[in-house]
Design a protein around this motif. Structure first.
Motif, PDB file in Angstrom:
ATOM      1  N   LEU A  23       6.841   5.250 -24.029  1.00  0.00           N
ATOM      2  CA  LEU A  23       7.805   5.164 -22.931  1.00  0.00           C
ATOM      3  C   LEU A  23       7.632   6.307 -21.936  1.00  0.00           C
ATOM      4  CD1 LEU A  23      11.025   4.052 -24.842  1.00  0.00           C
ATOM      5  CD2 LEU A  23       9.593   2.672 -23.326  1.00  0.00           C
ATOM      6  N   ILE A  24       7.382   7.505 -22.415  1.00  0.00           N
ATOM      7  CA  ILE A  24       7.206   8.662 -21.529  1.00  0.00           C
ATOM      8  C   ILE A  24       5.948   8.508 -20.689  1.00  0.00           C
ATOM      9  CG2 ILE A  24       6.658  11.133 -21.502  1.00  0.00           C
ATOM     10  CD1 ILE A  24       8.648  11.448 -23.818  1.00  0.00           C
ATOM     11  N   THR A  25       4.853   8.062 -21.284  1.00  0.00           N
ATOM     12  CA  THR A  25       3.617   7.916 -20.511  1.00  0.00           C
ATOM     13  C   THR A  25       3.749   6.817 -19.470  1.00  0.00           C
ATOM     14  OG1 THR A  25       2.687   6.486 -22.239  1.00  0.00           O
ATOM     15  CG2 THR A  25       2.077   8.813 -22.298  1.00  0.00           C
ATOM     16  N   ARG A  26       4.471   5.754 -19.763  1.00  0.00           N
ATOM     17  CA  ARG A  26       4.675   4.690 -18.775  1.00  0.00           C
ATOM     18  C   ARG A  26       5.532   5.177 -17.618  1.00  0.00           C
ATOM     19  NH1 ARG A  26       5.557  -1.004 -21.946  1.00  0.00           N
ATOM     20  NH2 ARG A  26       3.420  -1.179 -22.708  1.00  0.00           N
ATOM     21  N   GLN A  27       6.534   5.993 -17.893  1.00  0.00           N
ATOM     22  CA  GLN A  27       7.399   6.507 -16.841  1.00  0.00           C
ATOM     23  C   GLN A  27       6.641   7.450 -15.918  1.00  0.00           C
ATOM     24  OE1 GLN A  27      10.464   5.697 -15.916  1.00  0.00           O
ATOM     25  NE2 GLN A  27      10.481   4.129 -17.489  1.00  0.00           N
ATOM     26  N   GLN A  28       5.682   8.180 -16.454  1.00  0.00           N
ATOM     27  CA  GLN A  28       4.905   9.107 -15.639  1.00  0.00           C
ATOM     28  C   GLN A  28       3.942   8.365 -14.723  1.00  0.00           C
ATOM     29  OE1 GLN A  28       3.134  11.812 -18.425  1.00  0.00           O
ATOM     30  NE2 GLN A  28       4.964  13.059 -18.572  1.00  0.00           N
ATOM     31  N   GLU A  29       3.520   7.158 -15.078  1.00  0.00           N
ATOM     32  CA  GLU A  29       2.607   6.382 -14.252  1.00  0.00           C
ATOM     33  C   GLU A  29       3.328   5.737 -13.072  1.00  0.00           C
ATOM     34  OE1 GLU A  29       0.809   3.594 -16.886  1.00  0.00           O
ATOM     35  OE2 GLU A  29      -0.355   5.096 -17.932  1.00  0.00           O
ATOM     36  N   LYS A  30       4.596   5.392 -13.216  1.00  0.00           N
ATOM     37  CA  LYS A  30       5.343   4.688 -12.181  1.00  0.00           C
ATOM     38  C   LYS A  30       5.499   5.484 -10.888  1.00  0.00           C
ATOM     39  CE  LYS A  30       7.834   1.466 -15.093  1.00  0.00           C
ATOM     40  NZ  LYS A  30       9.128   1.024 -15.572  1.00  0.00           N
ATOM     41  N   PRO A  31       5.830   6.774 -10.918  1.00  0.00           N
ATOM     42  CA  PRO A  31       5.990   7.496  -9.650  1.00  0.00           C
ATOM     43  C   PRO A  31       4.723   7.517  -8.809  1.00  0.00           C
ATOM     44  CG  PRO A  31       6.986   8.747 -11.411  1.00  0.00           C
ATOM     45  CD  PRO A  31       6.260   7.586 -12.044  1.00  0.00           C
ATOM     46  N   SER A  35       4.871   6.203  -5.129  1.00  0.00           N
ATOM     47  CA  SER A  35       4.516   7.112  -4.047  1.00  0.00           C
ATOM     48  C   SER A  35       3.457   6.491  -3.146  1.00  0.00           C
ATOM     49  CB  SER A  35       4.007   8.436  -4.619  1.00  0.00           C
ATOM     50  OG  SER A  35       3.534   9.262  -3.599  1.00  0.00           O
ATOM     51  N   TYR A  36       2.461   5.865  -3.741  1.00  0.00           N
ATOM     52  CA  TYR A  36       1.403   5.219  -2.966  1.00  0.00           C
ATOM     53  C   TYR A  36       1.981   4.073  -2.134  1.00  0.00           C
ATOM     54  CZ  TYR A  36      -2.768   2.582  -1.778  1.00  0.00           C
ATOM     55  OH  TYR A  36      -3.736   1.901  -1.095  1.00  0.00           O
ATOM     56  N   ASP A  37       2.835   3.258  -2.763  1.00  0.00           N
ATOM     57  CA  ASP A  37       3.448   2.138  -2.048  1.00  0.00           C
ATOM     58  C   ASP A  37       4.299   2.631  -0.880  1.00  0.00           C
ATOM     59  OD1 ASP A  37       2.251   0.381  -3.804  1.00  0.00           O
ATOM     60  OD2 ASP A  37       4.053   0.069  -5.017  1.00  0.00           O
ATOM     61  N   SER A  38       5.010   3.739  -1.071  1.00  0.00           N
ATOM     62  CA  SER A  38       5.838   4.300  -0.007  1.00  0.00           C
ATOM     63  C   SER A  38       4.976   4.774   1.157  1.00  0.00           C
ATOM     64  CB  SER A  38       6.670   5.465  -0.534  1.00  0.00           C
ATOM     65  OG  SER A  38       7.568   5.021  -1.515  1.00  0.00           O
ATOM     66  N   LYS A  39       3.847   5.396   0.835  1.00  0.00           N
ATOM     67  CA  LYS A  39       2.947   5.867   1.896  1.00  0.00           C
ATOM     68  C   LYS A  39       2.367   4.702   2.680  1.00  0.00           C
ATOM     69  CE  LYS A  39       1.565  10.262  -0.114  1.00  0.00           C
ATOM     70  NZ  LYS A  39       0.450  11.058  -0.622  1.00  0.00           N
ATOM     71  N   LEU A  57      -1.437  10.478   5.704  1.00  0.00           N
ATOM     72  CA  LEU A  57      -1.327   9.058   5.394  1.00  0.00           C
ATOM     73  C   LEU A  57      -2.641   8.310   5.536  1.00  0.00           C
ATOM     74  CD1 LEU A  57       2.080   8.184   7.071  1.00  0.00           C
ATOM     75  CD2 LEU A  57       1.608   8.645   4.673  1.00  0.00           C
ATOM     76  N   GLU A  58      -3.629   8.956   6.106  1.00  0.00           N
ATOM     77  CA  GLU A  58      -4.936   8.314   6.243  1.00  0.00           C
ATOM     78  C   GLU A  58      -5.572   8.197   4.872  1.00  0.00           C
ATOM     79  OE1 GLU A  58      -6.309   6.970   8.875  1.00  0.00           O
ATOM     80  OE2 GLU A  58      -4.702   7.593  10.224  1.00  0.00           O
ATOM     81  N   GLU A  59      -6.200   7.065   4.635  1.00  0.00           N
ATOM     82  CA  GLU A  59      -6.886   6.874   3.366  1.00  0.00           C
ATOM     83  C   GLU A  59      -8.194   7.648   3.395  1.00  0.00           C
ATOM     84  OE1 GLU A  59      -7.320   2.766   2.425  1.00  0.00           O
ATOM     85  OE2 GLU A  59      -5.241   2.341   2.907  1.00  0.00           O
ATOM     86  N   PRO A  60      -8.510   8.334   2.309  1.00  0.00           N
ATOM     87  CA  PRO A  60      -9.773   9.071   2.294  1.00  0.00           C
ATOM     88  C   PRO A  60     -10.951   8.123   2.383  1.00  0.00           C
ATOM     89  CG  PRO A  60      -8.795   9.047   0.114  1.00  0.00           C
ATOM     90  CD  PRO A  60      -7.802   8.410   1.057  1.00  0.00           C
ATOM     91  N   LYS A  61     -11.918   8.513   3.167  1.00  0.00           N
ATOM     92  CA  LYS A  61     -13.115   7.689   3.302  1.00  0.00           C
ATOM     93  C   LYS A  61     -14.004   7.915   2.088  1.00  0.00           C
ATOM     94  CE  LYS A  61     -13.132   7.632   8.311  1.00  0.00           C
ATOM     95  NZ  LYS A  61     -11.837   8.152   8.566  1.00  0.00           N
ATOM     96  N   GLU A  62     -14.446   6.806   1.518  1.00  0.00           N
ATOM     97  CA  GLU A  62     -15.295   6.905   0.339  1.00  0.00           C
ATOM     98  C   GLU A  62     -16.694   7.313   0.733  1.00  0.00           C
ATOM     99  OE1 GLU A  62     -15.173   3.471  -2.141  1.00  0.00           O
ATOM    100  OE2 GLU A  62     -13.040   3.189  -1.816  1.00  0.00           O
TER     101      GLU A  62
END
Length: 71
Positions: A23-31, A35-39, A57-62
């Protein structure tokens, strides 16, 4: 030889610890995803209003790195 009571207590304790860990590891993955979705949402809103997009907010160029194999 151990009686059944301590063995069951140990089993319950181990199962509880594993469940809490999962449960703790799943909760740490959600933020991270949130955060990405908010950006992404903020970037889309800024673009729709024709405003400047900050560098954050610019995506890094690969960068593609290819290696040469020698025979």
């Amino acid at each position: 030889m151990l009686s059944p009571l301590p063995s069951s207590i140990i089993a319950i304790t181990v199962l509880t610890a594993v469940t809490v860990f999962i449960l703790i590891t799943r909760q740490q993955e959600k933020p991270k995803k949130k955060s990405y979705d908010s950006k992404v949402l903020l970037k889309e809103l800024l673009e729709s209003f024709g405003l400047e997009i900050p560098v954050e907010l610019e995506e890094p160029k690969e960068t593609v790195i290819s290696s040469a194999k020698r025979h």
